[in-house]
Design an enzyme around this catalytic site. Sequence first.
Site, PDB file in Angstrom:
ATOM      1  N   PHE A  10       0.812  -1.210   0.000  1.00  0.00           N
ATOM      2  CA  PHE A  10       0.000   0.000   0.000  1.00  0.00           C
ATOM      3  C   PHE A  10       0.851   1.269   0.000  1.00  0.00           C
ATOM      4  CE2 PHE A  10      -3.331   2.878   1.636  1.00  0.00           C
ATOM      5  CZ  PHE A  10      -4.379   2.507   0.798  1.00  0.00           C
ATOM      6  N   VAL A  62       0.518  -9.114  -1.791  1.00  0.00           N
ATOM      7  CA  VAL A  62      -0.675  -8.664  -1.077  1.00  0.00           C
ATOM      8  C   VAL A  62      -1.496  -9.890  -0.711  1.00  0.00           C
ATOM      9  CG1 VAL A  62      -2.753  -7.247  -1.177  1.00  0.00           C
ATOM     10  CG2 VAL A  62      -0.676  -6.509  -2.380  1.00  0.00           C
ATOM     11  N   VAL A  63      -1.547 -10.188   0.583  1.00  0.00           N
ATOM     12  CA  VAL A  63      -2.364 -11.308   1.063  1.00  0.00           C
ATOM     13  C   VAL A  63      -3.175 -10.837   2.256  1.00  0.00           C
ATOM     14  CG1 VAL A  63      -0.765 -13.087   0.281  1.00  0.00           C
ATOM     15  CG2 VAL A  63      -0.564 -12.216   2.596  1.00  0.00           C
ATOM     16  N   ARG A 105     -10.641  -7.472   0.885  1.00  0.00           N
ATOM     17  CA  ARG A 105      -9.631  -6.522   1.329  1.00  0.00           C
ATOM     18  C   ARG A 105      -8.360  -6.625   0.502  1.00  0.00           C
ATOM     19  NH1 ARG A 105      -5.978  -6.009   6.235  1.00  0.00           N
ATOM     20  NH2 ARG A 105      -5.446  -3.821   6.140  1.00  0.00           N
ATOM     21  N   SER A 147       5.182  -3.309 -12.436  1.00  0.00           N
ATOM     22  CA  SER A 147       4.659  -3.929 -11.230  1.00  0.00           C
ATOM     23  C   SER A 147       4.945  -5.422 -11.163  1.00  0.00           C
ATOM     24  CB  SER A 147       3.151  -3.721 -11.145  1.00  0.00           C
ATOM     25  OG  SER A 147       2.634  -4.418 -10.024  1.00  0.00           O
ATOM     26  N   HIS A 173       3.478 -23.345   0.193  1.00  0.00           N
ATOM     27  CA  HIS A 173       3.081 -22.093  -0.464  1.00  0.00           C
ATOM     28  C   HIS A 173       4.231 -21.105  -0.512  1.00  0.00           C
ATOM     29  CE1 HIS A 173      -1.480 -21.754  -1.101  1.00  0.00           C
ATOM     30  NE2 HIS A 173      -1.130 -23.030  -1.172  1.00  0.00           N
TER      31      HIS A 173
END
Length: 186
Positions: free
Chosen positions: A77, A101-102, A108, A133, A147
């Site tokens: 962010f 972003v998780v 959200r 990006s 993961h």
Amino acid sequence: MNQMLQDPQTEASEVAQPPVPQDPVREHPRFAKPQRVAFVQACWHRDVVEEARIAFMKEAEARHLTHVDVFEVPGSFEIPLHAQLLAKTRRYTAIVAAGLVVDGGIYRHEFVADTVIKALMDVQLRTEVPVFSAVLTPQQFHETEVHYDFFRRHFAIKGVEVAAACAETLHGLERLRGQVAAGIVG
């Protein structure tokens, strides 16, 4: 002329095989002027995101982008504001953003990722400094070693891809700006 003499009793499997030719190292075009790139990396999930930076740096060097400054921000962010300030300095010919972003709530993290990408595009269009990006949002991310390993590998791939996109775009802009200056494109 040298000839390899083979003992007729030697089996074919024992004969030394010629080495498999490796792909030649591709020579990338050089820039007319040195390029300086800012790499803005989110620290959230740093062990995953830094794989993009490591791969980016290696590929960038191969593509003659040797002036790369790295900046860290707390999370994805915060990347757009840093990108905008860096672009406004006119010190950088490109800016690369990397983040993961998780979130537990699907809306959200999708909102954050969408907001970051839109803001980066706005920076690029306002400042005419290309912004790239490698800010990724997985559909499902579980804090398991499987993961983490998958996304480390994925970020390494994205680092190479974003370096290629950055170099190719900067070459294209260099040519275009030269044509504009020469009056070929008006």
